[in-house]
Design a protein around this motif. Sequence first.
Motif, PDB file in Angstrom:
ATOM      1  N   LEU A  25      24.617  38.357  40.417  1.00  0.00           N
ATOM      2  CA  LEU A  25      25.885  37.744  40.520  1.00  0.00           C
ATOM      3  C   LEU A  25      26.813  37.943  39.214  1.00  0.00           C
ATOM      4  CD1 LEU A  25      24.932  34.305  41.995  1.00  0.00           C
ATOM      5  CD2 LEU A  25      25.914  36.444  43.070  1.00  0.00           C
ATOM      6  N   GLN A  26      28.003  38.542  39.198  1.00  0.00           N
ATOM      7  CA  GLN A  26      28.691  38.513  37.958  1.00  0.00           C
ATOM      8  C   GLN A  26      29.103  37.116  37.797  1.00  0.00           C
ATOM      9  OE1 GLN A  26      28.886  41.284  36.123  1.00  0.00           O
ATOM     10  NE2 GLN A  26      27.746  42.262  37.755  1.00  0.00           N
ATOM     11  N   THR A  27      29.860  36.886  36.450  1.00  0.00           N
ATOM     12  CA  THR A  27      30.438  35.348  36.133  1.00  0.00           C
ATOM     13  C   THR A  27      31.454  35.141  37.066  1.00  0.00           C
ATOM     14  OG1 THR A  27      30.011  35.908  34.060  1.00  0.00           O
ATOM     15  CG2 THR A  27      31.471  34.383  34.405  1.00  0.00           C
ATOM     16  N   GLY A  28      31.121  34.112  37.700  1.00  0.00           N
ATOM     17  CA  GLY A  28      32.085  33.428  38.910  1.00  0.00           C
ATOM     18  C   GLY A  28      31.737  33.836  40.342  1.00  0.00           C
ATOM     19  N   SER A  29      30.896  34.669  40.447  1.00  0.00           N
ATOM     20  CA  SER A  29      30.454  35.029  41.531  1.00  0.00           C
ATOM     21  C   SER A  29      29.362  34.112  42.436  1.00  0.00           C
ATOM     22  CB  SER A  29      29.675  36.395  41.666  1.00  0.00           C
ATOM     23  OG  SER A  29      30.564  37.288  41.086  1.00  0.00           O
ATOM     24  N   VAL A  30      29.292  34.179  43.686  1.00  0.00           N
ATOM     25  CA  VAL A  30      28.631  33.077  44.329  1.00  0.00           C
ATOM     26  C   VAL A  30      27.618  33.832  45.203  1.00  0.00           C
ATOM     27  CG1 VAL A  30      28.732  31.367  45.889  1.00  0.00           C
ATOM     28  CG2 VAL A  30      30.478  31.359  43.962  1.00  0.00           C
ATOM     29  N   LEU A  31      26.440  33.176  45.528  1.00  0.00           N
ATOM     30  CA  LEU A  31      25.443  33.612  46.538  1.00  0.00           C
ATOM     31  C   LEU A  31      25.384  32.219  47.536  1.00  0.00           C
ATOM     32  CD1 LEU A  31      23.068  35.127  47.717  1.00  0.00           C
ATOM     33  CD2 LEU A  31      21.662  34.111  46.237  1.00  0.00           C
ATOM     34  N   SER A  32      25.663  32.345  48.658  1.00  0.00           N
ATOM     35  CA  SER A  32      25.512  31.223  49.484  1.00  0.00           C
ATOM     36  C   SER A  32      24.777  31.492  50.797  1.00  0.00           C
ATOM     37  CB  SER A  32      27.006  30.737  50.107  1.00  0.00           C
ATOM     38  OG  SER A  32      27.029  29.551  50.802  1.00  0.00           O
ATOM     39  N   GLU A  33      24.143  30.575  50.983  1.00  0.00           N
ATOM     40  CA  GLU A  33      23.125  30.548  52.373  1.00  0.00           C
ATOM     41  C   GLU A  33      23.310  29.132  53.029  1.00  0.00           C
ATOM     42  OE1 GLU A  33      21.470  33.116  53.822  1.00  0.00           O
ATOM     43  OE2 GLU A  33      21.453  34.402  52.282  1.00  0.00           O
ATOM     44  N   THR A  34      23.675  29.481  54.394  1.00  0.00           N
ATOM     45  CA  THR A  34      23.776  27.922  55.454  1.00  0.00           C
ATOM     46  C   THR A  34      22.779  27.923  56.374  1.00  0.00           C
ATOM     47  OG1 THR A  34      25.632  29.282  56.733  1.00  0.00           O
ATOM     48  CG2 THR A  34      26.215  28.085  55.000  1.00  0.00           C
ATOM     49  N   GLU A  50      25.203  27.305  38.369  1.00  0.00           N
ATOM     50  CA  GLU A  50      25.004  26.020  39.048  1.00  0.00           C
ATOM     51  C   GLU A  50      24.506  26.244  40.304  1.00  0.00           C
ATOM     52  OE1 GLU A  50      29.045  23.642  37.250  1.00  0.00           O
ATOM     53  OE2 GLU A  50      28.994  24.376  39.281  1.00  0.00           O
ATOM     54  N   LEU A  51      23.612  25.446  40.820  1.00  0.00           N
ATOM     55  CA  LEU A  51      22.952  25.331  42.118  1.00  0.00           C
ATOM     56  C   LEU A  51      23.386  24.067  42.847  1.00  0.00           C
ATOM     57  CD1 LEU A  51      21.227  27.009  44.049  1.00  0.00           C
ATOM     58  CD2 LEU A  51      19.077  25.587  43.200  1.00  0.00           C
ATOM     59  N   ALA A  52      24.006  24.339  43.984  1.00  0.00           N
ATOM     60  CA  ALA A  52      24.435  23.203  44.878  1.00  0.00           C
ATOM     61  C   ALA A  52      23.609  23.197  46.211  1.00  0.00           C
ATOM     62  CB  ALA A  52      25.808  23.226  45.422  1.00  0.00           C
ATOM     63  N   MET A  53      22.872  22.148  46.425  1.00  0.00           N
ATOM     64  CA  MET A  53      21.792  22.002  47.353  1.00  0.00           C
ATOM     65  C   MET A  53      21.710  20.407  47.850  1.00  0.00           C
ATOM     66  SD  MET A  53      17.870  23.695  47.236  1.00  0.00           S
ATOM     67  CE  MET A  53      17.345  22.406  45.864  1.00  0.00           C
ATOM     68  N   ASN A  54      21.610  20.396  49.115  1.00  0.00           N
ATOM     69  CA  ASN A  54      21.585  19.128  49.763  1.00  0.00           C
ATOM     70  C   ASN A  54      22.574  18.082  49.349  1.00  0.00           C
ATOM     71  OD1 ASN A  54      19.230  19.721  51.254  1.00  0.00           O
ATOM     72  ND2 ASN A  54      17.944  19.149  49.787  1.00  0.00           N
ATOM     73  N   GLY A  55      23.799  18.379  48.956  1.00  0.00           N
ATOM     74  CA  GLY A  55      24.712  17.741  48.301  1.00  0.00           C
ATOM     75  C   GLY A  55      25.020  17.387  47.174  1.00  0.00           C
ATOM     76  N   GLU A  56      23.920  17.936  46.130  1.00  0.00           N
ATOM     77  CA  GLU A  56      23.799  17.835  44.653  1.00  0.00           C
ATOM     78  C   GLU A  56      24.091  19.058  44.022  1.00  0.00           C
ATOM     79  OE1 GLU A  56      19.976  15.836  43.889  1.00  0.00           O
ATOM     80  OE2 GLU A  56      20.524  14.215  45.184  1.00  0.00           O
ATOM     81  N   VAL A  57      24.538  18.973  42.832  1.00  0.00           N
ATOM     82  CA  VAL A  57      24.801  20.101  42.001  1.00  0.00           C
ATOM     83  C   VAL A  57      23.898  19.925  40.902  1.00  0.00           C
ATOM     84  CG1 VAL A  57      26.447  21.489  40.509  1.00  0.00           C
ATOM     85  CG2 VAL A  57      27.334  20.493  42.716  1.00  0.00           C
ATOM     86  N   CYS A  58      23.007  21.039  40.649  1.00  0.00           N
ATOM     87  CA  CYS A  58      22.068  21.217  39.341  1.00  0.00           C
ATOM     88  C   CYS A  58      22.397  22.131  38.544  1.00  0.00           C
ATOM     89  CB  CYS A  58      20.791  21.371  39.906  1.00  0.00           C
ATOM     90  SG  CYS A  58      19.581  21.414  38.463  1.00  0.00           S
ATOM     91  N   HIS A  59      22.608  21.802  37.377  1.00  0.00           N
ATOM     92  CA  HIS A  59      23.026  23.105  36.230  1.00  0.00           C
ATOM     93  C   HIS A  59      21.647  23.769  35.906  1.00  0.00           C
ATOM     94  CE1 HIS A  59      24.571  25.100  32.771  1.00  0.00           C
ATOM     95  NE2 HIS A  59      23.363  24.898  32.133  1.00  0.00           N
ATOM     96  N   ILE A  60      21.733  25.021  36.074  1.00  0.00           N
ATOM     97  CA  ILE A  60      20.499  26.015  35.715  1.00  0.00           C
ATOM     98  C   ILE A  60      20.567  26.845  34.783  1.00  0.00           C
ATOM     99  CG2 ILE A  60      19.768  25.882  38.342  1.00  0.00           C
ATOM    100  CD1 ILE A  60      21.243  28.958  37.158  1.00  0.00           C
ATOM    101  N   THR A  77      26.039  29.966  42.051  1.00  0.00           N
ATOM    102  CA  THR A  77      27.347  30.130  41.059  1.00  0.00           C
ATOM    103  C   THR A  77      26.929  30.646  39.608  1.00  0.00           C
ATOM    104  OG1 THR A  77      28.559  28.742  42.650  1.00  0.00           O
ATOM    105  CG2 THR A  77      29.568  29.734  40.578  1.00  0.00           C
ATOM    106  N   ALA A  78      27.506  31.796  39.493  1.00  0.00           N
ATOM    107  CA  ALA A  78      27.138  32.150  37.880  1.00  0.00           C
ATOM    108  C   ALA A  78      28.304  31.741  37.183  1.00  0.00           C
ATOM    109  CB  ALA A  78      27.119  33.701  37.957  1.00  0.00           C
ATOM    110  N   ARG A  79      27.877  31.138  35.781  1.00  0.00           N
ATOM    111  CA  ARG A  79      29.126  30.550  35.065  1.00  0.00           C
ATOM    112  C   ARG A  79      29.070  31.272  33.985  1.00  0.00           C
ATOM    113  NH1 ARG A  79      32.112  28.398  38.713  1.00  0.00           N
ATOM    114  NH2 ARG A  79      31.402  26.515  39.684  1.00  0.00           N
ATOM    115  N   SER A  80      28.034  31.921  33.425  1.00  0.00           N
ATOM    116  CA  SER A  80      28.029  32.754  32.169  1.00  0.00           C
ATOM    117  C   SER A  80      27.104  33.896  32.249  1.00  0.00           C
ATOM    118  CB  SER A  80      27.969  31.893  30.920  1.00  0.00           C
ATOM    119  OG  SER A  80      26.526  31.333  30.746  1.00  0.00           O
TER     120      SER A  80
END
Length: 573
Positions: A25-34, A50-60, A77-80
């Motif tokens: 993932l490049q900066t700003g890119s997203v991997l999403s699975e539903t 950041e990893l968003a899961m079960n309604g919560e966002v966790c900084h990784i 989501t890749a942030r840097s």
Amino acid sequence: MPLQEQTSGWSDTAIKMLDGYSGTLQTGSVLSETQLTSNVLLLACGGEGELAMNGEVCHIGASFACHVVEGTSFTLTARSDELYYIVIMYKASSMEGASHVIPSYRKHPLQTSFIQNPVTQAEWIENAEKIVAKWRRGEGLERFYANALLQGMIYELIMAYERGQGGAESDMVDVVVSYISSHFRQNLELKELAALAGCSVRQLQRRFKQEKELGPMEYVIQLRMESASRMLRHTDASIGEIADKMGYRDMYYFSRAFKKYVGVPPLHYRLAAASKTDADYANTLLQNRAASSYESAQGPVICHMRGEYTVTELPQRIAVLDVQYADHLIALGLSPAGSVGVGSATFHFPQYIRAGLQATELLGTYEYPDLLAVERLSPDLIICTEVHDQHVERLSRIAPVLMFKRNESWQTILSLFGELTGKRAEAKRILADYHRRTALLSEELAPVLAGKSVALIRPLDSLVRVHSASHRTGAVLYRDLGLSVPLFVADTSDTAYHISVERLPAVQASHYFLLSNQFMQDGISATEQRVLGMLDGAERQHVHSVDAATWIGCYGPMGNNGIVDQIAQALLG
């Protein structure tokens, strides 16, 4: 209930891998699975995100591993910087007939989504890459091995998860470790970290040291020095720039801290690493050098795996330790003074080039060259492959040695042999004739095979090897003649992979070229008989048995032209 009390339940739990893949993932890119239809292991390393899961966002931070249960959705989501990720999908169930279901105590790890952040074990990423690579190869033992590795990884992940379930003290260390991993380049203070953990400085130091075997500020220094070491090895940044990036305003203080941690000052470390890297790089370049040539004032220079050979005079007595090189020389109108042969109980030259080797001494086989016979031959040049590396020192005392990769392009080798023997024009003509011939045959085959694919297979002891376009004989079929690769194998990057005999119909090729050993022995093997029996009556009309020794071992202009002859006869005859 403690994990160790669940022995019986765990022993009845079956893990089955379903699929796996990786990406960046490049900066700003997203991997999403539903709404996942299976459990997932998600591992990542590189930058922050950041990893968003079960309604919560966790900084990784720099690296993490995440277990996601079936039915969950997540977004990474890749942030840097770049984030390299690996996704492995699996199912967990009770084995048939077991008296237990998957344990349901507390929140069972296989039924819980959780994050291990950071992942400090680099082998987790390496093992995940190996699992995916083995799985992508196809069938049989490769996938069995991938499943075994996955089971081991899930064990490690669960053990890490269980250790983190000890209460608030474990949580406080995890919070601080995660924060340090993402902010170690900044000016951190103990009281700041303690406030983050919601405890006193003394409590944090005690608990941190119990779990990590070093204090929190020592952990900060460790991450800084490891990062600085990587920059010194792999970048041209100045010592001052590296010090600044690691949070040190004073370059001299950074140098003292680095020396205390590593043992040598930063500049000495960089020079030593560069010297080692240069030596390793030079050695790697030499060992992996592609065969080539260039002109010099003294004559043509042949570049090979062992160095360079200047052709000051044409060799008269050449010994070759691979049959393909005998093929090249005969095609150029020459005959080697000595050549290895083929066979096991008795050695002989392949039938298709035997006439050109009437005055050639037999030198054993490719795998077992007769070095005494080479010495008696007294050649003025020896040509071998990387397989003979163990013999090079002894061979070099007899004559100059040229070493090429066995799988080097035959067209490249022919051109070099033309340079070596003064037969440049002949080599160019042979290549031009081959390209013209395969181009014409490709046009002729196109309407006959429209919508049909061709497979190149070889029965082994209990499996079937399916060759891809990366295989050197596969290249004749798929690259030179433009035949269609079966969809079943089209995406493999390896030269071949293995499947069970029962899975052979899944290849769904219209024509099968079956590499057979029956030409070297009486009858055909039991596996080969099963392969033929596995294909139904209609398909069996399109199974073409060909000599494995010729199609795989005799990789030269004459051998390949013979293969083209057989392909034309099989598909057009």
